[in-house]
Design a protein around this motif. Structure first.
Motif, short mmCIF file in Angstrom:
data_model
loop_
_atom_site.label_atom_id
_atom_site.label_comp_id
_atom_site.label_asym_id
_atom_site.label_seq_id
_atom_site.Cartn_x
_atom_site.Cartn_y
_atom_site.Cartn_z
N UNK A 102 0.47 -1.33 -0.05
CA UNK A 102 -0.02 0.06 0.11
C UNK A 102 0.63 1.17 -0.06
N UNK A 103 2.30 1.33 0.68
CA UNK A 103 2.57 2.12 1.08
C UNK A 103 3.05 3.18 -0.79
N UNK A 104 3.37 2.06 -1.77
CA UNK A 104 3.71 2.75 -2.44
C UNK A 104 2.83 2.51 -3.75
N UNK A 105 1.32 2.91 -2.89
CA UNK A 105 0.75 3.79 -4.21
C UNK A 105 -0.04 3.07 -4.98
N UNK A 106 -0.09 1.17 -5.72
CA UNK A 106 -0.25 1.18 -7.42
C UNK A 106 0.81 1.25 -7.94
N UNK A 107 1.77 1.53 -7.28
CA UNK A 107 3.41 2.04 -8.58
C UNK A 107 2.53 3.18 -9.14
N UNK A 108 1.70 3.68 -9.49
CA UNK A 108 0.97 4.98 -10.28
C UNK A 108 0.75 4.26 -11.68
#
Length: 252
Positions: free
Chosen positions: A33-39
Protein backbone atom coordinates in the motif's frame (compact mmCIF):
# COMPACT_ATOMS: atom_id res chain seq x y z
CA UNK A 1 4.94 -3.31 4.08
CA UNK A 2 2.31 -2.75 6.73
CA UNK A 3 1.99 -5.42 9.42
CA UNK A 4 -1.42 -6.50 8.08
CA UNK A 5 -0.12 -7.09 4.55
CA UNK A 6 0.83 -10.59 3.35
CA UNK A 7 4.44 -11.75 3.72
CA UNK A 8 6.54 -11.80 0.55
CA UNK A 9 6.84 -15.59 0.47
CA UNK A 10 4.20 -18.27 0.21
CA UNK A 11 5.24 -21.86 0.88
CA UNK A 12 2.61 -24.29 -0.34
CA UNK A 13 2.83 -27.90 0.85
CA UNK A 14 5.96 -27.47 2.99
CA UNK A 15 8.18 -30.49 3.68
CA UNK A 16 6.55 -32.41 0.85
CA UNK A 17 8.31 -35.64 -0.19
CA UNK A 18 8.65 -34.97 -3.93
CA UNK A 19 12.16 -34.46 -5.35
CA UNK A 20 10.80 -31.43 -7.21
CA UNK A 21 11.02 -28.04 -5.49
CA UNK A 22 8.75 -25.72 -7.46
CA UNK A 23 9.56 -22.00 -7.57
CA UNK A 24 7.48 -19.02 -8.69
CA UNK A 25 9.62 -15.87 -8.86
CA UNK A 26 6.82 -13.85 -10.51
CA UNK A 27 3.69 -15.66 -9.34
CA UNK A 28 2.14 -12.72 -7.46
CA UNK A 29 1.12 -9.19 -8.36
CA UNK A 30 0.40 -7.52 -5.04
CA UNK A 31 1.84 -4.06 -4.42
CA UNK A 32 2.48 -2.75 -0.89
CA UNK A 33 0.00 0.00 0.00
CA UNK A 34 2.85 2.38 0.76
CA UNK A 35 3.76 2.34 -2.94
CA UNK A 36 0.27 3.45 -4.05
CA UNK A 37 -0.03 0.86 -6.84
CA UNK A 38 3.25 2.18 -8.28
CA UNK A 39 1.17 4.81 -10.07
CA UNK A 40 -0.35 2.19 -12.41
CA UNK A 41 -3.98 1.41 -13.20
CA UNK A 42 -5.47 -2.06 -12.76
CA UNK A 43 -4.99 -3.01 -16.42
CA UNK A 44 -1.23 -2.44 -16.17
CA UNK A 45 -1.01 -4.18 -12.80
CA UNK A 46 -2.46 -7.38 -14.27
CA UNK A 47 -0.38 -7.43 -17.48
CA UNK A 48 2.61 -9.66 -18.09
CA UNK A 49 4.88 -6.81 -17.03
CA UNK A 50 3.59 -7.20 -13.47
CA UNK A 51 3.05 -10.95 -13.07
CA UNK A 52 3.70 -14.27 -14.79
CA UNK A 53 0.10 -14.89 -15.80
CA UNK A 54 -1.15 -18.35 -14.90
CA UNK A 55 1.88 -19.42 -12.87
CA UNK A 56 0.23 -19.17 -9.48
CA UNK A 57 -2.50 -21.56 -10.64
CA UNK A 58 -0.09 -23.85 -12.49
CA UNK A 59 2.29 -24.09 -9.54
CA UNK A 60 -0.60 -24.84 -7.20
CA UNK A 61 -1.87 -27.59 -9.50
CA UNK A 62 1.57 -29.15 -9.90
CA UNK A 63 2.17 -28.98 -6.16
CA UNK A 64 -0.96 -31.03 -5.57
CA UNK A 65 -0.32 -33.44 -8.45
CA UNK A 66 3.31 -34.14 -7.52
CA UNK A 67 2.99 -33.71 -3.73
CA UNK A 68 5.71 -31.08 -4.08
CA UNK A 69 6.55 -27.87 -2.27
CA UNK A 70 5.80 -24.66 -4.19
CA UNK A 71 7.67 -21.56 -2.96
CA UNK A 72 6.37 -18.45 -4.66
CA UNK A 73 6.52 -14.70 -4.46
CA UNK A 74 3.53 -12.63 -3.34
CA UNK A 75 4.50 -9.24 -4.73
CA UNK A 76 4.77 -7.95 -8.26
CA UNK A 77 7.97 -8.12 -10.25
CA UNK A 78 7.48 -4.37 -10.80
CA UNK A 79 8.07 -3.77 -7.08
CA UNK A 80 11.28 -5.78 -7.32
CA UNK A 81 12.12 -8.65 -9.63
CA UNK A 82 13.12 -11.67 -7.55
CA UNK A 83 14.77 -13.29 -10.57
CA UNK A 84 17.28 -10.47 -10.86
CA UNK A 85 20.32 -9.57 -8.81
CA UNK A 86 19.47 -6.75 -6.39
CA UNK A 87 20.87 -3.55 -7.82
CA UNK A 88 20.74 -4.79 -11.42
CA UNK A 89 19.37 -2.16 -13.82
CA UNK A 90 16.20 -4.14 -14.54
CA UNK A 91 15.52 -5.35 -11.00
CA UNK A 92 13.25 -2.33 -10.38
CA UNK A 93 12.33 -1.14 -13.90
CA UNK A 94 11.36 2.46 -14.55
CA UNK A 95 9.87 1.30 -17.88
CA UNK A 96 8.63 -2.21 -18.73
CA UNK A 97 7.51 -3.18 -22.24
CA UNK A 98 6.78 0.45 -23.04
CA UNK A 99 4.92 1.20 -19.81
CA UNK A 100 6.40 3.82 -17.49
CA UNK A 101 6.29 2.87 -13.81
CA UNK A 102 6.05 6.21 -11.97
CA UNK A 103 6.99 4.96 -8.49
CA UNK A 104 10.17 3.38 -9.88
CA UNK A 105 11.38 6.43 -11.74
CA UNK A 106 14.13 8.16 -9.82
CA UNK A 107 14.04 5.65 -6.98
CA UNK A 108 17.08 6.28 -4.82
CA UNK A 109 19.52 3.68 -3.51
CA UNK A 110 17.92 3.61 -0.07
CA UNK A 111 14.48 2.96 -1.55
CA UNK A 112 15.80 0.15 -3.74
CA UNK A 113 17.63 -1.40 -0.79
CA UNK A 114 14.46 -1.27 1.33
CA UNK A 115 12.51 -3.20 -1.32
CA UNK A 116 15.30 -5.76 -1.63
CA UNK A 117 15.39 -6.27 2.14
CA UNK A 118 11.62 -6.53 2.51
CA UNK A 119 10.82 -8.75 -0.49
CA UNK A 120 13.78 -10.15 -2.41
CA UNK A 121 15.90 -11.30 0.52
CA UNK A 122 13.15 -13.20 2.42
CA UNK A 123 12.08 -14.98 -0.75
CA UNK A 124 15.57 -16.13 -1.64
CA UNK A 125 16.28 -17.03 1.99
CA UNK A 126 13.18 -19.25 2.10
CA UNK A 127 14.38 -21.12 -0.98
CA UNK A 128 17.90 -21.50 0.38
CA UNK A 129 16.67 -22.67 3.78
CA UNK A 130 14.42 -25.31 2.27
CA UNK A 131 17.19 -26.59 0.02
CA UNK A 132 19.56 -26.93 2.98
CA UNK A 133 16.91 -28.74 5.02
CA UNK A 134 16.24 -31.15 2.18
CA UNK A 135 19.93 -31.86 1.56
CA UNK A 136 20.55 -32.43 5.26
CA UNK A 137 17.71 -34.96 5.27
CA UNK A 138 19.08 -36.71 2.19
CA UNK A 139 16.05 -35.72 0.10
CA UNK A 140 16.64 -35.62 -3.65
CA UNK A 141 16.22 -32.03 -4.82
CA UNK A 142 15.53 -30.80 -8.34
CA UNK A 143 14.76 -27.10 -8.74
CA UNK A 144 11.93 -26.29 -11.13
CA UNK A 145 11.36 -22.59 -11.77
CA UNK A 146 7.95 -21.86 -13.32
CA UNK A 147 7.49 -18.84 -15.59
CA UNK A 148 5.17 -17.72 -18.36
CA UNK A 149 5.71 -15.49 -21.37
CA UNK A 150 3.56 -13.18 -23.45
CA UNK A 151 2.53 -14.52 -26.89
CA UNK A 152 3.83 -11.44 -28.69
CA UNK A 153 6.67 -9.06 -27.87
CA UNK A 154 7.65 -5.94 -29.80
CA UNK A 155 5.65 -7.00 -32.83
CA UNK A 156 7.02 -10.58 -32.92
CA UNK A 157 4.53 -13.42 -32.53
CA UNK A 158 6.37 -16.07 -30.58
CA UNK A 159 5.98 -19.54 -32.13
CA UNK A 160 6.81 -21.56 -29.01
CA UNK A 161 4.22 -23.00 -26.65
CA UNK A 162 6.86 -23.89 -24.08
CA UNK A 163 10.51 -23.16 -23.51
CA UNK A 164 13.17 -24.77 -21.36
CA UNK A 165 15.93 -22.51 -20.08
CA UNK A 166 19.32 -23.78 -18.94
CA UNK A 167 22.97 -22.75 -18.87
CA UNK A 168 25.71 -23.69 -16.42
CA UNK A 169 25.72 -26.13 -13.53
CA UNK A 170 24.07 -29.52 -13.95
CA UNK A 171 21.82 -28.87 -16.95
CA UNK A 172 21.06 -32.53 -17.71
CA UNK A 173 17.56 -32.44 -16.25
CA UNK A 174 16.64 -29.38 -18.30
CA UNK A 175 17.94 -31.03 -21.47
CA UNK A 176 15.96 -34.19 -20.71
CA UNK A 177 12.78 -32.13 -20.35
CA UNK A 178 13.51 -30.44 -23.65
CA UNK A 179 13.94 -33.85 -25.30
CA UNK A 180 10.52 -34.89 -24.00
CA UNK A 181 8.79 -31.84 -25.44
CA UNK A 182 10.67 -32.18 -28.72
CA UNK A 183 9.03 -35.59 -29.22
CA UNK A 184 5.56 -33.99 -29.36
CA UNK A 185 4.71 -33.06 -32.96
CA UNK A 186 2.00 -30.70 -31.72
CA UNK A 187 4.50 -28.51 -29.87
CA UNK A 188 7.19 -26.05 -30.80
CA UNK A 189 9.50 -26.15 -27.80
CA UNK A 190 12.13 -23.47 -27.30
CA UNK A 191 15.68 -24.32 -26.30
CA UNK A 192 16.60 -21.21 -24.30
CA UNK A 193 13.66 -19.49 -25.99
CA UNK A 194 11.94 -17.07 -25.76
CA UNK A 195 14.63 -16.12 -23.24
CA UNK A 196 18.04 -17.53 -22.53
CA UNK A 197 19.27 -18.33 -19.07
CA UNK A 198 22.40 -16.25 -18.66
CA UNK A 199 23.87 -13.72 -16.27
CA UNK A 200 20.50 -11.91 -16.12
CA UNK A 201 18.68 -14.73 -14.29
CA UNK A 202 19.24 -14.99 -10.57
CA UNK A 203 17.24 -17.68 -8.74
CA UNK A 204 18.34 -20.86 -10.51
CA UNK A 205 21.99 -19.79 -10.97
CA UNK A 206 22.23 -18.67 -7.33
CA UNK A 207 20.76 -21.81 -5.79
CA UNK A 208 21.53 -24.59 -8.27
CA UNK A 209 24.87 -24.00 -9.93
CA UNK A 210 27.33 -24.14 -7.05
CA UNK A 211 25.40 -26.95 -5.33
CA UNK A 212 25.30 -28.87 -8.65
CA UNK A 213 21.57 -29.39 -8.24
CA UNK A 214 19.58 -30.57 -11.25
CA UNK A 215 17.22 -27.86 -12.47
CA UNK A 216 15.01 -26.58 -15.24
CA UNK A 217 13.41 -23.21 -15.85
CA UNK A 218 10.10 -23.75 -17.65
CA UNK A 219 8.38 -21.02 -19.69
CA UNK A 220 4.77 -21.58 -20.80
CA UNK A 221 3.02 -19.19 -23.19
CA UNK A 222 0.48 -17.17 -21.25
CA UNK A 223 -2.49 -17.61 -23.56
CA UNK A 224 -2.26 -21.35 -22.89
CA UNK A 225 -2.76 -20.71 -19.16
CA UNK A 226 -5.67 -18.30 -19.54
CA UNK A 227 -8.30 -20.55 -17.97
CA UNK A 228 -8.68 -23.59 -15.75
CA UNK A 229 -8.74 -26.00 -18.69
CA UNK A 230 -5.45 -24.61 -19.99
CA UNK A 231 -3.82 -24.84 -16.58
CA UNK A 232 -5.01 -28.44 -16.20
CA UNK A 233 -3.71 -29.40 -19.65
CA UNK A 234 -0.28 -27.92 -18.96
CA UNK A 235 -0.18 -29.46 -15.50
CA UNK A 236 -0.59 -32.82 -17.27
CA UNK A 237 2.11 -32.07 -19.85
CA UNK A 238 4.64 -30.76 -17.37
CA UNK A 239 4.03 -33.64 -14.97
CA UNK A 240 4.75 -36.09 -17.80
CA UNK A 241 7.90 -34.18 -18.78
CA UNK A 242 9.16 -34.07 -15.20
CA UNK A 243 8.62 -37.79 -14.66
CA UNK A 244 10.31 -38.60 -17.98
CA UNK A 245 13.30 -36.40 -17.19
CA UNK A 246 13.62 -37.86 -13.69
CA UNK A 247 14.33 -41.24 -15.27
CA UNK A 248 16.39 -40.06 -18.23
CA UNK A 249 18.65 -37.27 -16.97
CA UNK A 250 21.17 -39.45 -15.04
CA UNK A 251 22.07 -41.17 -18.31
CA UNK A 252 22.89 -37.95 -20.20
Amino acid sequence: MAVDEPPPVNVLNPRAPSPFLLLGDHAGNRIPRLLADLGLDEKERTRHIAVDIGIGALGTALSSRLDATFIHQTYSRLVIDCNRRPGAPDSIPAVSDGTAVPANSGLDQAGAAARAAAIHAPYQAAIGSDIERRLAAGQQTILIALHSFTPSMRGFDRPWQVGILHDAGDSRFARAMLAFFDRDAELTAGDNEPYSMDTIDYTIPFHAYERRLPYAEIEVRQDLLADADGVAAWCDRIEQALRYALVEYPTL
